[in-house]
Design a protein around this motif. Structure first.
Motif, mmCIF file in Angstrom:
data_model
loop_
_atom_site.group_PDB
_atom_site.id
_atom_site.type_symbol
_atom_site.label_atom_id
_atom_site.label_comp_id
_atom_site.label_asym_id
_atom_site.label_seq_id
_atom_site.Cartn_x
_atom_site.Cartn_y
_atom_site.Cartn_z
ATOM 1 N N VAL A 1 0.851 -1.190 0.000
ATOM 2 C CA VAL A 1 0.000 0.000 0.000
ATOM 3 C C VAL A 1 0.888 1.243 0.000
ATOM 4 C CG1 VAL A 1 -1.927 -1.138 1.158
ATOM 5 C CG2 VAL A 1 -0.185 -0.012 2.515
ATOM 6 N N PRO A 2 0.391 2.366 -0.555
ATOM 7 C CA PRO A 2 1.191 3.592 -0.567
ATOM 8 C C PRO A 2 1.475 4.094 0.844
ATOM 9 C CG PRO A 2 -0.763 3.827 -1.955
ATOM 10 C CD PRO A 2 -0.879 2.530 -1.242
ATOM 11 N N ALA A 3 2.666 4.663 1.015
ATOM 12 C CA ALA A 3 3.077 5.230 2.302
ATOM 13 C C ALA A 3 2.784 6.719 2.284
ATOM 14 C CB ALA A 3 4.556 4.958 2.552
ATOM 15 N N GLY A 4 1.532 7.096 2.442
ATOM 16 C CA GLY A 4 1.147 8.500 2.423
ATOM 17 C C GLY A 4 1.322 9.099 1.044
ATOM 18 N N LYS A 5 1.859 10.310 1.001
ATOM 19 C CA LYS A 5 2.062 10.994 -0.279
ATOM 20 C C LYS A 5 3.505 10.902 -0.758
ATOM 21 C CE LYS A 5 -1.678 14.229 0.415
ATOM 22 N NZ LYS A 5 -2.099 15.621 0.450
ATOM 23 N N ALA A 6 4.321 10.114 -0.076
ATOM 24 C CA ALA A 6 5.743 10.010 -0.412
ATOM 25 C C ALA A 6 5.934 9.388 -1.795
ATOM 26 C CB ALA A 6 6.462 9.170 0.632
ATOM 27 N N ARG A 7 6.892 9.910 -2.534
ATOM 28 C CA ARG A 7 7.216 9.423 -3.871
ATOM 29 C C ARG A 7 8.710 9.119 -3.952
ATOM 30 N NH1 ARG A 7 2.795 8.609 -7.274
ATOM 31 N NH2 ARG A 7 1.136 9.883 -6.449
ATOM 32 N N ASP A 8 9.073 8.145 -4.812
ATOM 33 C CA ASP A 8 10.489 7.887 -5.036
ATOM 34 C C ASP A 8 11.003 8.867 -6.093
ATOM 35 O OD1 ASP A 8 9.640 6.906 -7.486
ATOM 36 O OD2 ASP A 8 10.178 4.830 -7.076
ATOM 37 N N ARG B 1 11.588 8.561 -9.120
ATOM 38 C CA ARG B 1 10.973 8.410 -10.438
ATOM 39 C C ARG B 1 9.501 8.819 -10.438
ATOM 40 N NH1 ARG B 1 14.173 3.842 -9.645
ATOM 41 N NH2 ARG B 1 16.003 3.845 -10.974
ATOM 42 N N GLY B 2 8.987 9.245 -9.284
ATOM 43 C CA GLY B 2 7.609 9.698 -9.190
ATOM 44 C C GLY B 2 6.610 8.620 -8.818
ATOM 45 N N ASN B 3 7.089 7.406 -8.564
ATOM 46 C CA ASN B 3 6.207 6.316 -8.160
ATOM 47 C C ASN B 3 5.944 6.388 -6.659
ATOM 48 O OD1 ASN B 3 6.317 5.199 -10.789
ATOM 49 N ND2 ASN B 3 8.286 4.275 -10.287
ATOM 50 N N PRO B 4 4.765 5.962 -6.212
ATOM 51 C CA PRO B 4 4.494 6.027 -4.772
ATOM 52 C C PRO B 4 5.379 5.068 -3.981
ATOM 53 C CG PRO B 4 2.707 4.921 -5.926
ATOM 54 C CD PRO B 4 3.645 5.436 -6.970
#
Length: 84
Positions: A51-58, A60-63
């Motif tokens: 599942v996504p960890a909040g609004k954090a992105r790597d 490359r822009g992926n969650p």
């Protein structure tokens, strides 16, 4: 097509576990007895979901995702809607 969803499925189209036909049909995930709508990837046999960890992105822009372990039940949503 069978009435059983894939054992492992990923929302990322670049993954070898991505199945566009299954997504068109609509997949529902029940994790530890509760309906989850934010699952990016799951594996029923190994018992985990990502599942996504909040609004954090790597970079490359992926969650960014968290791997949660527990009981995973996958089902097709259209089968549920047709029966009720």
């Amino acid at each position: 097509m069978s009435d059983t969803p894939p054992d492992r499925l990923d929302a990322d189209p670049r993954s070898k576990f991505h199945d566009a036909a299954a997504f068109e049909r609509g997949i529902g995930i029940r994790f530890n007895g509760k309906e989850r709508f934010d699952v990016e990837e799951y594996c029923v046999s190994e018992g985990w979901v990502r599942v996504p960890a909040g609004k954090a992105r790597d970079r490359r822009g992926n969650p960014m995702t968290l791997k949660l372990k527990g009981e995973v039940v996958a089902y097709y949503r259209e089968a549920e809607a047709g029966g009720a």
